[in-house]
Design a protein around this motif. Structure first.
Motif, short mmCIF file in Angstrom:
data_model
loop_
_atom_site.label_atom_id
_atom_site.label_comp_id
_atom_site.label_asym_id
_atom_site.label_seq_id
_atom_site.Cartn_x
_atom_site.Cartn_y
_atom_site.Cartn_z
N PRO A 23 6.91 16.94 -9.76
CA PRO A 23 5.82 15.98 -9.57
C PRO A 23 4.51 16.50 -10.14
N ASP A 24 3.63 15.57 -10.51
CA ASP A 24 2.28 15.96 -10.94
C ASP A 24 1.47 16.47 -9.77
N GLY A 25 1.70 15.89 -8.59
CA GLY A 25 0.97 16.27 -7.40
C GLY A 25 1.81 17.10 -6.45
N PRO A 26 1.65 16.91 -5.15
CA PRO A 26 2.38 17.69 -4.16
C PRO A 26 3.90 17.51 -4.27
N HIS A 27 4.65 18.60 -4.07
CA HIS A 27 6.12 18.56 -4.08
C HIS A 27 6.59 18.28 -2.66
N LEU A 28 7.17 17.08 -2.43
CA LEU A 28 7.55 16.66 -1.09
C LEU A 28 9.03 16.83 -0.79
N ALA A 29 9.88 16.79 -1.81
CA ALA A 29 11.33 16.90 -1.62
C ALA A 29 11.97 17.17 -2.97
N GLY A 265 -20.13 -2.93 3.42
CA GLY A 265 -21.24 -2.59 2.55
C GLY A 265 -21.20 -1.17 2.02
N VAL A 266 -20.20 -0.38 2.46
CA VAL A 266 -20.07 1.01 2.01
C VAL A 266 -18.86 1.13 1.08
N LEU A 267 -19.02 1.81 -0.02
CA LEU A 267 -17.91 2.16 -0.90
C LEU A 267 -17.61 3.64 -0.67
N ARG A 268 -16.38 3.96 -0.31
CA ARG A 268 -16.03 5.34 0.01
C ARG A 268 -15.10 5.91 -1.04
N VAL A 269 -15.44 7.11 -1.53
CA VAL A 269 -14.61 7.84 -2.49
C VAL A 269 -14.06 9.07 -1.79
N THR A 270 -12.73 9.19 -1.76
CA THR A 270 -12.06 10.30 -1.08
C THR A 270 -11.17 11.05 -2.06
N GLU A 271 -11.23 12.36 -2.05
CA GLU A 271 -10.39 13.16 -2.93
C GLU A 271 -8.92 12.93 -2.57
N ALA A 272 -8.10 12.57 -3.58
CA ALA A 272 -6.68 12.29 -3.34
C ALA A 272 -5.79 13.43 -3.77
N ASP A 273 -6.30 14.34 -4.59
CA ASP A 273 -5.49 15.47 -5.06
C ASP A 273 -6.42 16.67 -5.25
N ALA A 274 -6.32 17.63 -4.34
CA ALA A 274 -7.21 18.79 -4.39
C ALA A 274 -6.91 19.69 -5.58
N ASP A 280 -9.59 8.53 -4.55
CA ASP A 280 -9.22 7.27 -3.93
C ASP A 280 -10.50 6.52 -3.59
N ILE A 281 -10.66 5.32 -4.14
CA ILE A 281 -11.89 4.54 -3.94
C ILE A 281 -11.56 3.31 -3.10
N GLN A 282 -12.26 3.15 -1.98
CA GLN A 282 -12.01 2.03 -1.08
C GLN A 282 -13.31 1.33 -0.76
N SER A 283 -13.25 0.00 -0.85
CA SER A 283 -14.39 -0.83 -0.48
C SER A 283 -13.84 -2.08 0.18
N GLY A 284 -13.98 -2.14 1.52
CA GLY A 284 -13.38 -3.26 2.25
C GLY A 284 -11.87 -3.27 2.03
N PRO A 285 -11.29 -4.40 1.64
CA PRO A 285 -9.84 -4.48 1.43
C PRO A 285 -9.42 -4.01 0.03
N HIS A 286 -10.37 -3.59 -0.79
CA HIS A 286 -10.08 -3.26 -2.18
C HIS A 286 -9.90 -1.76 -2.38
N HIS A 287 -9.01 -1.42 -3.32
CA HIS A 287 -8.65 -0.01 -3.51
C HIS A 287 -8.35 0.25 -4.99
N VAL A 288 -8.96 1.28 -5.55
CA VAL A 288 -8.68 1.69 -6.94
C VAL A 288 -8.68 3.21 -6.99
N PHE A 289 -8.21 3.75 -8.13
CA PHE A 289 -8.23 5.18 -8.36
C PHE A 289 -9.21 5.53 -9.48
N ALA A 290 -9.79 6.71 -9.38
CA ALA A 290 -10.56 7.30 -10.47
C ALA A 290 -9.93 8.65 -10.80
N ASN A 300 -4.75 11.38 -15.21
CA ASN A 300 -4.89 10.13 -15.95
C ASN A 300 -4.33 8.92 -15.19
N LYS A 301 -4.53 8.90 -13.86
CA LYS A 301 -4.00 7.80 -13.05
C LYS A 301 -5.05 6.75 -12.72
#
Length: 401
Positions: A23-29, A265-274, A280-290, A300-301
């Protein structure tokens, strides 16, 4: 997905060639894949399934059985039992790396082999078969015309898939005596049976027999009009998606942390891969990646941060033009905006060496518009609120939560 070439010893000590898709990210199985009769680890179905699983955090080991592909050994000296033993050797190789497989997937005769091998692998939690025969001896119909010669001379050369193979009497005897009913009944893992009703190589009744011999939990999913090799990319992608969705339940993969409710009214950006830069970008019901491109250490996701700024400018420009044209009742059929971003030396800046951000817009308007209407819509583009924000100085205040 990062792919590592590796080798391990097969049942008879021959060196077997393998690929480990990580995997590009965490190895889960970890999953183990067994290819079809006389195929290789690189067939379409194997590659696409490996790519799909690795994308969800599951590493996949796919290897060439003894005497096939890039593996050492003589194919004519192998048998169904030796294939099972090669699978167990692959399992041991993964265990030695601290990656004991919890999922095992087999295609065609490889599917029969995983049904036989899985009860002997303590770590296996889920088993998948694709177009597998209930009776391994079914495979001999591929070279039935050569059976008399094999029995008489002990070996014969046959053509399978346009390639020559030497089939020995030991293989025929072993595969003819192999039985799966007991092994299927002993499975201590969930079973998914994938089969195409129009499979002309291994009839769909084989899937029924496998399914009926197994205990719950078990599932059967049709591959519709796919061929036996699942050679069409769309069919391979479908099989991969089904396996990925089904296996997640039985492998008990950790769920990604759910972000706390974001205030209105708040847009929150959370690290998805350390380990990278995925956000991970969330604003209300909307969600996108940067993210950042791979060459800059990202995966490149998602759009880059400047890509998101450009997207805001382009979207606002398009909306503003559409709003004005709609209010005027003008025949604007479609609008699109191309944005390019660069940093250039600012000729008017106080510091001659300073650089300014330059956003270049190319606006495409379609519809039965007059020249005057098109020019007016071009002027309206500059009324876009994001355009105005970018043109004037902004103030950003920052504090720790």
């Amino acid at each position: 997905m990062p792919t590592e070439k590796l080798t391990f010893q097969g049942h008879a000590g021959d060196i077997l060639a393998a690929r480990l898709d990580m995997p590009d990210g965490p190895h889960l199985a970890t999953a183990l894949f067994a290819h079809c009769f006389t195929c290789s680890k690189d067939i379409t179905a194997a590659r696409r399934i490996a790519a799909r699983l690795s994308a969800m955090g599951i590493a996949v080991l796919r290897f060439d059985f003894t005497g096939l592909g890039h593996s050492e050994g003589e194919f004519e000296n192998t048998s169904f039992t030796s294939n099972v033993d090669d699978l167990i050797a692959a399992c041991r190789a993964l265990e030695a790396r601290g990656m004991a497989p919890s999922l095992i997937i087999g295609h065609s005769l490889g599917g029969a082999a995983v049904l036989k091998a899985a009860p002997m692998m303590e770590s296996i939690k889920a088993v998948v078969t694709i177009g597998a025969p209930f009776d391994p001896g079914h495979v001999t119909h591929n070279f039935s015309e050569a059976l008399p010669e094999i029995v008489d001379k002990g070996v014969a050369e046959v053509s399978l898939g346009g390639r020559p193979f030497r089939i020995g009497k030991g293989f025929v005897d072993d595969v003819s005596e192999a039985a799966l009913t007991s092994s299927i009944a002993k499975l201590k893992a969930a079973l998914l049976v994938l089969h195409a009703p129009r499979d002309a190589t291994v009839g769909v009744e084989n899937a029924s027999d496998i399914f009926l011999a197994a205990k719950h939990p078990k599932s059967f999913v049709t591959l519709d009009d796919a061929d036996h090799l699942v050679s069409r990319p769309a069919d391979a992608e479908y099989a991969a998606d089904v396996i990925a969705a089904w296996s997640k339940r039985y492998l008990k993969l950790p769920e990604p942390p759910k972000p706390a409710d974001v205030p209105e009214g708040v847009l929150r950006v959370t690290e998805a891969d350390a380990n990278g830069f995925l956000q991970d970008i969330q604003s209300g019901p909307h969600h996108v990646f940067a993210d950042e491109p791979a060459k800059f250490g990202g995966t490149n996701k998602g759009l880059t941060p400047y890509g998101l700024v450009s997207a805001g400018l382009g979207a606002c420009t398009s909306m503003t033009i559409r709003m004005y044209a709609r209010r005027k009742g003008w025949p604007l059929t479609d609008v699109s905006v191309d944005i390019t971003h660069a940093k250039e030396h600012g000729a008017d800046a106080a510091d001659p060496g300073a650089k300014v951000d330059r956003f270049q817009r190319m606006i495409h308007l379609t519809g039965d518009l007059s020249d005057e209407q098109r020019e007016r819509l071009l002027e309206i583009a500059d009324k876009c609120p994001v355009h105005k924000t970018l043109e004037r100085s902004s103030e950003i205040s920052t504090e720790l939560a």
